[in-house]
Design an enzyme around this catalytic site. Structure first.
Site, PDB file in Angstrom:
ATOM      1  CB  THR A 150      -0.914  -0.211   1.167  1.00 33.76           C
ATOM      2  OG1 THR A 150      -1.676  -1.326   1.114  1.00 33.76           O
ATOM      3  CG2 THR A 150      -1.895   1.112   1.257  1.00 33.76           C
ATOM      4  NE  ARG A 178      -1.888  -0.254   6.138  1.00 27.72           N
ATOM      5  CZ  ARG A 178      -1.528  -1.189   5.288  1.00 27.72           C
ATOM      6  NH1 ARG A 178      -0.575  -1.908   5.686  1.00 27.72           N
ATOM      7  NH2 ARG A 178      -2.299  -1.448   4.097  1.00 27.72           N
ATOM      8  CG  HIS A 211      -6.788  -1.926   3.039  1.00 30.21           C
ATOM      9  ND1 HIS A 211      -6.372  -0.913   2.438  1.00 30.21           N
ATOM     10  CD2 HIS A 211      -5.674  -2.897   3.269  1.00 30.21           C
ATOM     11  CE1 HIS A 211      -5.304  -1.182   2.037  1.00 30.21           C
ATOM     12  NE2 HIS A 211      -4.672  -2.228   2.335  1.00 30.21           N
TER      13      HIS A 211
HETATM   14  N1   CP Z   1      -2.580  -5.679   0.756  1.00 27.65           N
HETATM   15  C1   CP Z   1      -1.834  -4.799   1.661  1.00 27.65           C
HETATM   16  O1   CP Z   1      -2.338  -4.002   2.303  1.00 27.65           O
HETATM   17  O2   CP Z   1      -0.685  -5.158   1.865  1.00 27.65           O
HETATM   18  P1   CP Z   1       0.496  -4.169   2.702  1.00 27.65           P
HETATM   19  O3   CP Z   1      -0.095  -4.384   4.005  1.00 27.65           O
HETATM   20  O4   CP Z   1       1.964  -4.671   2.245  1.00 27.65           O
HETATM   21  O5   CP Z   1       0.461  -2.624   2.372  1.00 27.65           O
END
Ligand code: CP
Length: 302
Positions: A52, A101, A129
């Site tokens: 992300t 995040r 998400h």
């Molecule tokens: N899919 C996803 O959110 O991956 P990351 O946690 O690596 O960002």
């Protein structure tokens, strides 16, 4: 000013437009190469990420913009006790748009209330998400040519998997979607998701059995058991390998199945499945950059 906190903040028409823009970027990236010239994206990541954060950053660079931010909250003033609201008020005077995040459910929504620039929820705890959902929808549309009339299986940790909650919410607005929810009893989808499906009179079943339901599926959305959301390690160790997709299990599935996974993968898809043309998860991760480019353009109105 628009934020993206929940996938339902976008209408289906807006989602279609974003996916169309992402397709257009894939076809002709040069046409977008200076779209965000002079603009800055701040990535505020209070929780670990590979896809992300890096896809957001690559997206902004490929739009001709710049990126600031942090990938480890321990190196930010939140470690001194600064609130999320104060952080975004300040960062909003350095950047034009913020992707955040946070390990706490609702933190990006609180941030949006005080922010002077658009906030994008890049994952909040076990809740939502939305940009992963845009990635998933783009992948389904590119693989299947449609977002309706599909039997979609979700398998693994459906309780803590925020990508599952967002994608079910999004798909609940399309015609003819049948949901097959495969999980251990302890990791079933939260009641608010089941209530949504019931209220909308959508077709769904809950089961612990992947093998018997796999042959019906058009999409299989595999998920990792979310170790970081468990209160005790014993439960995690007991449940982590509940489902492992192998080439043997893939023989039970349709030749037209598409296997998605938001990644990271731990053990739930055997690496031998990666060479199966039905495995879409690395294409899916790549799609994430293009749909985030489209979203940045939309929220910045460029
Ligand atoms: N899919 C996803 O959110 O991956 P990351 O946690 O690596 O960002």
């Amino acid at each position: 000013m628009r934020h993206l906190i929940d996938i339902l903040d976008l209408t289906c028409e807006e989602i279609d437009e974003l996916l169309d823009t992402a397709d257009s970027i894939i076809e002709n990236p040069a046409a977008y190469a200076t779209r965000c010239a002079g603009k800055k994206l701040a990535t505020l990541f209070f929780e670990p990420s590979t896809r992300t954060r890096l896809s957001f950053e690559a997206a902004m660079y490929e739009l001709g913009g710049h990126v600031i931010g942090f990938s480890d909250a321990a190196n930010s003033s939140s470690s001194k006790g600064e609130s999320v609201s104060d952080t975004v008020r300040v960062v909003g005077s350095y950047a034009d748009i913020i992707a955040m995040r946070h390990f706490k459910e609702g933190a990006p929504m609180v941030a949006a209330m005080k922010s002077t620039v658009p906030i994008i929820n890049a994952g909040d705890g076990g809740h939502n998400h939305p940009t992963q959902t845009l990635t998933d929808l783009l992948t389904i549309r590119r693989e299947k040519g449609r977002l309706d009339n599909l039997t979609v299986g979700f398998c693994g940790d459906l309780k803590f998997g925020r990508t599952v909650h967002s994608l079910i919410s999004a798909l609940s607005r399309y015609e003819g979607i049948r949901f097959v929810l495969v999980s251990p009893k302890e990791l079933q989808v939260p009641d608010y998701i089941k209530d949504l499906l019931t209220e909308k009179e959508l077709s769904f079943i809950e089961t612990t059995d992947l093998e018997s339901t796999l042959p019906e599926m058009d999409i299989l959305y595999m998920t990792r058991v979310q170790k970081e959301r468990f209160f005790n390690e014993e439960d995690y160790l007991r449940l982590r390998d509940s489902y492992i997709l192998t080439p043997e299990k893939m023989r039970l599935a349709k030749q037209t199945l598409s296997v998605l996974h938001p990644l990271p993968r731990v053990n739930e898809i055997s690496v031998e499945v990666d060479d199966d043309p039905r495995a879409c998860y690395f294409r899916q991760a790549k799609n994430g950059k293009f749909v985030r480019m489209a979203l940045i353009c939309k929220l910045l109105e460029v």
